[in-house]
Design an enzyme around this catalytic site. Structure first.
Site, PDB file in Angstrom:
ATOM      1  N   LYS A 161       0.852  -1.198   0.157  1.00 14.84           N
ATOM      2  CA  LYS A 161       0.059   0.040   0.136  1.00 14.84           C
ATOM      3  C   LYS A 161       0.775   1.380   0.008  1.00 14.84           C
ATOM      4  O   LYS A 161       1.686   1.226   0.851  1.00 14.84           O
ATOM      5  CB  LYS A 161      -0.794  -0.120   1.187  1.00 14.84           C
ATOM      6  CG  LYS A 161      -1.486   1.243   1.507  1.00 14.84           C
ATOM      7  CD  LYS A 161      -2.429   0.966   2.775  1.00 14.84           C
ATOM      8  CE  LYS A 161      -2.479   2.159   4.139  1.00 14.84           C
ATOM      9  NZ  LYS A 161      -3.617   1.522   5.038  1.00 14.84           N
ATOM     10  N   LYS A 163       1.188   5.265   0.252  1.00 11.13           N
ATOM     11  CA  LYS A 163       0.363   6.616   0.956  1.00 11.13           C
ATOM     12  C   LYS A 163       0.745   7.658  -0.607  1.00 11.13           C
ATOM     13  O   LYS A 163       1.495   7.715  -1.250  1.00 11.13           O
ATOM     14  CB  LYS A 163       1.338   7.224   2.032  1.00 11.13           C
ATOM     15  CG  LYS A 163       1.016   6.430   3.262  1.00 11.13           C
ATOM     16  CD  LYS A 163      -0.438   6.335   3.559  1.00 11.13           C
ATOM     17  CE  LYS A 163      -0.476   5.720   4.970  1.00 11.13           C
ATOM     18  NZ  LYS A 163      -1.928   5.626   5.409  1.00 11.13           N
ATOM     19  N   ASP A 188      -3.274   4.938  -0.589  1.00  9.30           N
ATOM     20  CA  ASP A 188      -4.153   5.333   0.752  1.00  9.30           C
ATOM     21  C   ASP A 188      -4.057   6.901   0.628  1.00  9.30           C
ATOM     22  O   ASP A 188      -2.740   7.374   0.869  1.00  9.30           O
ATOM     23  CB  ASP A 188      -3.790   4.911   2.012  1.00  9.30           C
ATOM     24  CG  ASP A 188      -4.642   5.125   3.281  1.00  9.30           C
ATOM     25  OD1 ASP A 188      -5.422   6.131   3.106  1.00  9.30           O
ATOM     26  OD2 ASP A 188      -4.351   4.671   4.398  1.00  9.30           O
ATOM     27  N   ASP A 238     -11.735   4.066   5.405  1.00  4.47           N
ATOM     28  CA  ASP A 238     -10.862   3.911   6.758  1.00  4.47           C
ATOM     29  C   ASP A 238     -11.547   4.730   7.289  1.00  4.47           C
ATOM     30  O   ASP A 238     -12.688   4.566   8.382  1.00  4.47           O
ATOM     31  CB  ASP A 238      -9.479   3.936   6.453  1.00  4.47           C
ATOM     32  CG  ASP A 238      -8.662   3.864   7.691  1.00  4.47           C
ATOM     33  OD1 ASP A 238      -9.235   4.059   8.525  1.00  4.47           O
ATOM     34  OD2 ASP A 238      -7.410   3.980   7.355  1.00  4.47           O
ATOM     35  N   LYS A 262     -10.374  -1.153  12.108  1.00  2.00           N
ATOM     36  CA  LYS A 262      -9.520  -0.876  13.297  1.00  2.00           C
ATOM     37  C   LYS A 262     -10.221  -0.738  14.435  1.00  2.00           C
ATOM     38  O   LYS A 262     -11.211   0.105  14.601  1.00  2.00           O
ATOM     39  CB  LYS A 262      -8.782   0.603  12.889  1.00  2.00           C
ATOM     40  CG  LYS A 262      -7.832   0.628  11.661  1.00  2.00           C
ATOM     41  CD  LYS A 262      -7.204   1.886  11.499  1.00  2.00           C
ATOM     42  CE  LYS A 262      -6.241   2.176  10.223  1.00  2.00           C
ATOM     43  NZ  LYS A 262      -6.139   3.494   9.758  1.00  2.00           N
TER      44      LYS A 262
HETATM   45  O1  SMG Z   1       0.448   0.295  11.515  1.00  2.00           O
HETATM   46  O2  SMG Z   1       1.884   0.084   9.436  1.00  2.00           O
HETATM   47  C1  SMG Z   1       1.203   0.743   9.966  1.00  2.00           C
HETATM   48  C2  SMG Z   1       0.513   1.936   9.582  1.00  2.00           C
HETATM   49  C3  SMG Z   1      -0.663   1.638   8.563  1.00  2.00           C
HETATM   50  O3  SMG Z   1      -1.278   3.193   6.896  1.00  2.00           O
HETATM   51  C4  SMG Z   1      -1.395   2.784   8.044  1.00  2.00           C
HETATM   52  N1  SMG Z   1      -2.072   3.623   8.791  1.00  2.00           N
HETATM   53  O4  SMG Z   1      -4.922   5.300   7.297  1.00  2.00           O
HETATM   54  O5  SMG Z   1      -4.443   3.380   7.312  1.00  2.00           O
HETATM   55  C5  SMG Z   1      -4.165   4.562   7.554  1.00  2.00           C
HETATM   56  C6  SMG Z   1      -2.754   4.746   8.560  1.00  2.00           C
HETATM   57  C7  SMG Z   1      -3.078   5.657   9.864  1.00  2.00           C
HETATM   58  C8  SMG Z   1      -2.048   5.825  10.635  1.00  2.00           C
HETATM   59  S1  SMG Z   1      -0.970   7.125  10.316  1.00  2.00           S
HETATM   60  C9  SMG Z   1       0.279   7.423  11.784  1.00  2.00           C
HETATM   61 MG    MG Z   2      -5.913   4.441   5.795  1.00  2.00          MG
END
Ligand code: SMG
Ligand code: MG
Length: 368
Positions: A161, A163, A188, A238, A262
């Site tokens: 994934k 960002k 994401d 999300d 989550k």
């Molecule tokens: O735990 O590897 C991890 C992070 C996964 O991308 C991740 N989390 O939007 O899904 C999301 C983000 C939110 C946390 S950002 C600090």
């Molecule tokens: Mg996310």
């Protein structure tokens, strides 16, 4: 259930990498850890709030306030039969889902340990290991991103994934896709776009992504449904899904074809399980998200992801990616994109108190 006291710790663990998203950067993982102490046994729950209200409106300070002033006192007011009764007990307290989830997680862990049972068995899990991918933050250059993708593909992670943010999207995805034509790839945006950006998001349709995660604002459920009509790539929500009711609306209006669950974002394990069920009923696959958790939150995520509709790889990658030293044993390490469910009772891992003490910066204790 038996409960003697609740201990609230503020913990700080240095991260092995800078994690950059469209809304900010994390270099040290600062979190609250809840211990539900029954004397001979303790249950543990990690709060996934951050210092700043950027991913969600909660913060470490707000969660600690709500735990101290409202949630722990609610426990004191009436004896609790078990963790299943906790959501109703705290229902009059609005929102503050991450704070609630942390205390609820400690109670679930304690209740399962008291019975000598694994949490996954108590909630109806069906797998002995869960498929996992990685979430890669925004990098200083495309070259750095490609190196990172190559490293994690080689480690066997089942999905990569990336960002993205406005201005840093199709170029990144094109570069990764060109070098890795066949990997399971997602992006994401962490709510960084609006409907006016639909053309930039449509450009991503060319790359065969499994889904685009949370492209639009966290309150823009309807806009996601509008966007879905012009995108070929499925939308995964999300931030927008805070409850089973949200998931039901998203399914009904076509705002999501995939859901990231989550535990902290939705107020606890009970609600996470309800979302799982609503999505299963609607034919929407789910996966377990991550919040850079220590072993306590990470282990709870693995337990949750054993439920049958968690069919897509989650973000629960190896703890050693994040920390030089974790606070639990055995270590949570994936192999070839599979994270084994740890064998112990409760969340399956034990907190190593000596390590925890080293990362603890503050501690408060309440009788329960
Ligand atoms: O735990 O590897 C991890 C992070 C996964 O991308 C991740 N989390 O939007 O899904 C999301 C983000 C939110 C946390 S950002 C600090
Ligand atoms: Mg996310």
């Amino acid at each position: 259930m038996r409960l003697r006291r609740v201990i609230l710790r503020r913990v700080e663990m240095p991260l092995r990498f800078r994690f950059r998203t469209s809304f900010g950067e994390t270099t040290v993982k600062r979190f609250l850890l809840v211990e539900a102490d029954a004397g001979d046994l303790s249950g543990w729950g990690e709060c996934v709030a951050e210092d700043a209200p950027l991913y969600s409106e909660e913060t470490n300070a707000s969660a600690s306030h709500v735990l101290r002033e409202f949630l722990v006192p609610a426990l004191r007011a009436r004896p609790l039969e078990g963790p299943e009764a906790f959501p109703a007990l705290v229902a009059p307290i609005r929102g503050n889902r991450m704070a609630k989830a942390a205390l609820e997680a400690a109670l679930w862990d304690l209740a399962a340990r008291e019975k000598g049972a694994r949490l996954c068995d108590r909630i109806g899990g069906t797998r002995g290991s869960v498929p996992v991918g990685v979430s890669l933050g925004l990098q200083p250059s495309v070259g750095a991103l490609l190196d990172l993708v190559a490293k994690h593909v080689a480690l066997g992670y089942r999905r990569i994934k990336l960002k993205i943010e406005p201005g840093r999207d199709a170029d990144l995805v094109a570069a990764v896709r060109e070098r890795f034509p066949a990997i399971d790839l997602t992006v994401d945006a962490n709510a960084a776009y609006t409907l006016a950006d639909a053309p930039a998001l449509r450009a991503l349709d060319a790359f065969g992504l499994d889904y685009i995660e949370q492209p639009l604002g966290h309150e823009d459920l309807w806009d996601h449904a509008e966007l879905a009509r012009v995108l070929a790539t499925p939308i995964c929500l999300d931030e927008s899904i805070r409850s089973a009711a949200d998931a039901a609306v998203a399914a009904r209006i076509g705002a999501a074809r995939v859901v990231n669950v989550k535990i902290g974002r939705v107020g606890g394990l009970s609600e996470a399980r309800r979302i799982h069920d609503v999505c299963a009923e609607a034919g929407i696959p789910v996966w377990c998200g991550g919040m850079l958790e220590s072993g306590v939150g990470r282990a709870a995520n693995v337990q949750l992801a054993t439920l049958p509709n968690f069919t897509k790889p989650g973000d629960t990658s190896s703890a050693s990616r994040y920390f030089d030293e974790d606070i639990v044993e055995p270590p949570l390490e994936s192999e070839n994109g599979e994270m084994p469910v740890p064998p112990g009772s409760g969340i399956g891992v034990s907190v190593v108190r000596e390590r925890l003490e080293r990362y603890t910066v503050a501690r408060e204790e309440f009788s329960a």
